[in-house]
Structures are given as C-alpha cells and as structure tokens.
Write a protein that holds these residues in place. Sequence first.
Motif, PDB file in Angstrom:
ATOM      1  N   CYS A 213       4.328   1.471   3.325  1.00 41.45           N
ATOM      2  CA  CYS A 213       3.331   0.831   4.027  1.00 41.45           C
ATOM      3  C   CYS A 213       2.600  -0.264   3.094  1.00 41.45           C
ATOM      4  O   CYS A 213       2.234  -1.262   3.597  1.00 41.45           O
ATOM      5  CB  CYS A 213       1.977   1.863   4.640  1.00 41.45           C
ATOM      6  SG  CYS A 213       1.378   2.675   2.959  1.00 41.45           S
ATOM      7  N   GLY A 214       2.818  -0.054   1.744  1.00 35.97           N
ATOM      8  CA  GLY A 214       1.840  -0.781   0.769  1.00 35.97           C
ATOM      9  C   GLY A 214       0.482  -0.768   0.791  1.00 35.97           C
ATOM     10  O   GLY A 214      -0.202  -1.479  -0.032  1.00 35.97           O
ATOM     11  N   CYS A 218       1.052   6.034   3.201  1.00 31.65           N
ATOM     12  CA  CYS A 218       2.666   6.760   3.634  1.00 31.65           C
ATOM     13  C   CYS A 218       2.994   7.837   2.604  1.00 31.65           C
ATOM     14  O   CYS A 218       3.844   8.643   2.761  1.00 31.65           O
ATOM     15  CB  CYS A 218       3.729   6.102   4.097  1.00 31.65           C
ATOM     16  SG  CYS A 218       4.305   4.948   2.407  1.00 31.65           S
ATOM     17  N   TYR A 219       2.539   7.351   1.276  1.00 30.15           N
ATOM     18  CA  TYR A 219       2.727   8.276   0.008  1.00 30.15           C
ATOM     19  C   TYR A 219       4.136   8.099  -0.537  1.00 30.15           C
ATOM     20  O   TYR A 219       4.610   8.813  -1.319  1.00 30.15           O
ATOM     21  CB  TYR A 219       2.561   9.638   0.258  1.00 30.15           C
ATOM     22  CG  TYR A 219       0.913   9.820   0.212  1.00 30.15           C
ATOM     23  CD1 TYR A 219       0.260  10.336  -1.030  1.00 30.15           C
ATOM     24  CD2 TYR A 219       0.260   9.698   1.340  1.00 30.15           C
ATOM     25  CE1 TYR A 219      -1.183  10.282  -0.706  1.00 30.15           C
ATOM     26  CE2 TYR A 219      -1.202   9.994   1.360  1.00 30.15           C
ATOM     27  CZ  TYR A 219      -1.800  10.079   0.291  1.00 30.15           C
ATOM     28  OH  TYR A 219      -3.351  10.261   0.389  1.00 30.15           O
ATOM     29  N   CYS A 221       5.265   5.620  -2.353  1.00 34.45           N
ATOM     30  CA  CYS A 221       5.360   5.246  -3.536  1.00 34.45           C
ATOM     31  C   CYS A 221       4.818   5.968  -4.629  1.00 34.45           C
ATOM     32  O   CYS A 221       4.482   5.860  -5.723  1.00 34.45           O
ATOM     33  CB  CYS A 221       4.718   3.833  -3.511  1.00 34.45           C
ATOM     34  SG  CYS A 221       2.974   4.038  -3.100  1.00 34.45           S
ATOM     35  N   GLN A 231      -0.563   6.448  -6.413  1.00 32.40           N
ATOM     36  CA  GLN A 231       0.293   5.534  -5.516  1.00 32.40           C
ATOM     37  C   GLN A 231       0.328   4.270  -6.159  1.00 32.40           C
ATOM     38  O   GLN A 231      -0.650   3.635  -6.706  1.00 32.40           O
ATOM     39  CB  GLN A 231      -0.336   5.564  -4.193  1.00 32.40           C
ATOM     40  CG  GLN A 231      -0.478   6.706  -3.236  1.00 32.40           C
ATOM     41  CD  GLN A 231      -1.586   6.866  -2.267  1.00 32.40           C
ATOM     42  OE1 GLN A 231      -2.620   7.188  -2.515  1.00 32.40           O
ATOM     43  NE2 GLN A 231      -1.167   6.784  -1.232  1.00 32.40           N
ATOM     44  N   CYS A 233       1.510   1.699  -4.832  1.00 35.46           N
ATOM     45  CA  CYS A 233       0.807   0.266  -4.017  1.00 35.46           C
ATOM     46  C   CYS A 233      -0.678   0.302  -4.054  1.00 35.46           C
ATOM     47  O   CYS A 233      -1.071  -0.921  -4.171  1.00 35.46           O
ATOM     48  CB  CYS A 233       1.319   0.673  -2.624  1.00 35.46           C
ATOM     49  SG  CYS A 233       0.567   1.768  -1.841  1.00 35.46           S
TER      50      CYS A 233
HETATM   51 FE1  FES Z   1       2.560   3.647   1.346  1.00 32.79          FE
HETATM   52 FE2  FES Z   1       2.306   3.203  -1.072  1.00 32.79          FE
HETATM   53  S1  FES Z   1       3.856   2.467   0.044  1.00 32.79           S
HETATM   54  S2  FES Z   1       1.293   4.876   0.203  1.00 32.79           S
END
Ligand code: FES
Length: 249
Positions: A213-214, A218-219, A221, A231, A233
């Motif tokens: 997701c950036g 979504c966790y 990363c 995280q 991002c």
């Molecule tokens: Fe989704 Fe970092 S890419 S939480």
Amino acid sequence: MKQLLVPVISNKLVMPETHLLTVDAPEIATQARPGQFCMIHCGEGYFLRRPISVHGVSDGLSFLVKVVGRGTACLSQSQPCDTLDIIGPLGNGFSIPPGVRKLLLVAGGMGVAPLAFLARTALLQNLSVTLLVGVKTKELVYPLHLLPGGVDLLPVTEDGSEGKKGLVTDFLSELATKSDQVFACGPVAMYKAMYRLKVKKAIQVSLEAWMGCGMGACYACTTLTRQGPKQVCRDGPVFEMDDILWDKI
Ligand code: FES
C-alpha cells in the motif's frame, strides 16, 4: 500527501533499461523531500502501485524508472500527454543534521535516484557533497550531466571499466573520515557490508522493501529495528543504520 492524475512531461532513456520520467505535479513536487517516494500506478491491468523514489523536483517531478518487471516496463513506456496516477510524497526522507557541512552519499545501483535529489538540496545550502556510486559496469554509471555542478562524483565499477575497481565498501572507510555524515541508498547486502565496517560516522540508510500500500495499512514492508517492528513505508524508508537489526533481516 495527495493522489493525483498528472501529465507526463518527458521520458528519456538515461541508462540501459532506465528511464528518467518527469511529470507535471507541482502539488507533490513542492512538498517532496529527498528520500521520499511516490506510489505510481503502472497502467491498465496492474493492481498494485510501484513505490518509486523522487529523483528531482526542479522542472517537474522526476523519477528514475528501472525496468525490473512487467509493471515497470509498462510505466517506462509512458509518453508526453499520457497521464499517471500518483500518490505522494510518502515516507520520511533524509535529514541533514545541523552542523553537517560535508556529506558523503553512497549509492548502490539505482540507489542513486534519491541521493541525486539529496545532492541538489545540499548544494543549495552550500554544503559539500561527495557521491560514491557503485555499479557493475560503466554503462550503469549515473550520467554526470544529470548532477548539478559541484558534486564530486566517484564511480566504482565491479569490472573496473570506469572509476575505481571494486565495491563501494572498499572505499567507504577512508572517505567517511573526510565527511561529517554518510547517507546511503542501495541493496540490503550493501548495507550489511557497510555495517560490518563499523565506520565511526552517523549513517542514514534508505531501506528497500516490498510494498503493497505504501501508506502503513498492509504491513507488507515491516522491518525489525531496536525500537521494535517498523514499517518501511511509513516510519522510513530512511532509518539510522544503527537502529536496524541487520542480522535479523
Ligand atoms: Fe503497506 Fe508499508 S507497504 S504497510
């Protein structure tokens, strides 16, 4: 942070399979700081956006897009008058601490993209910048004409075809003694080698991670730090080198 549909201004092939893509997005460009990134939609048929570091903000918002798969291949074909769906700027970028006058930037491969932005920013503050760039061979050396005058560019190639022969870590210790602070962007293997050198200078690193997701939702990363899981991002992508648990990632 904004989500915008923005027009492409230009697309130039600057290195093998690497495009300098510039878009007209002043709302993002005026906010972006070196080390931040945008999530860019690759086009019809691609669900996940790609995280791409901001390369520059003068004359448009620019990115270096390396073709590494079908999504980036599609993105690299964007032409003037196409529009791109971009979210950004995202993440926490590099910060130049007060009192730092001499910056050593260490780039592994495409890690040069955010560091070129940092170099331009530092020069505007009348700071001294040395950019050590490590690549496999001379065709992959970042083009000098894309750098502002005043940057001391030191290429290192694995085959010795340009600059010094070897790896950036072969030259890091000596160059770090002449700098106040080190800023790095490259693969984790490069960071682990840098960490083993135990350089007595503060080092900020921009971590690469697979991102869904950036934006912290979504966790995908998550990385491990001395302060617990973080995280990349949202808490990064820039971290202090000593904060990362390198033997666990
Ligand atoms: Fe989704 Fe970092 S890419 S939480």
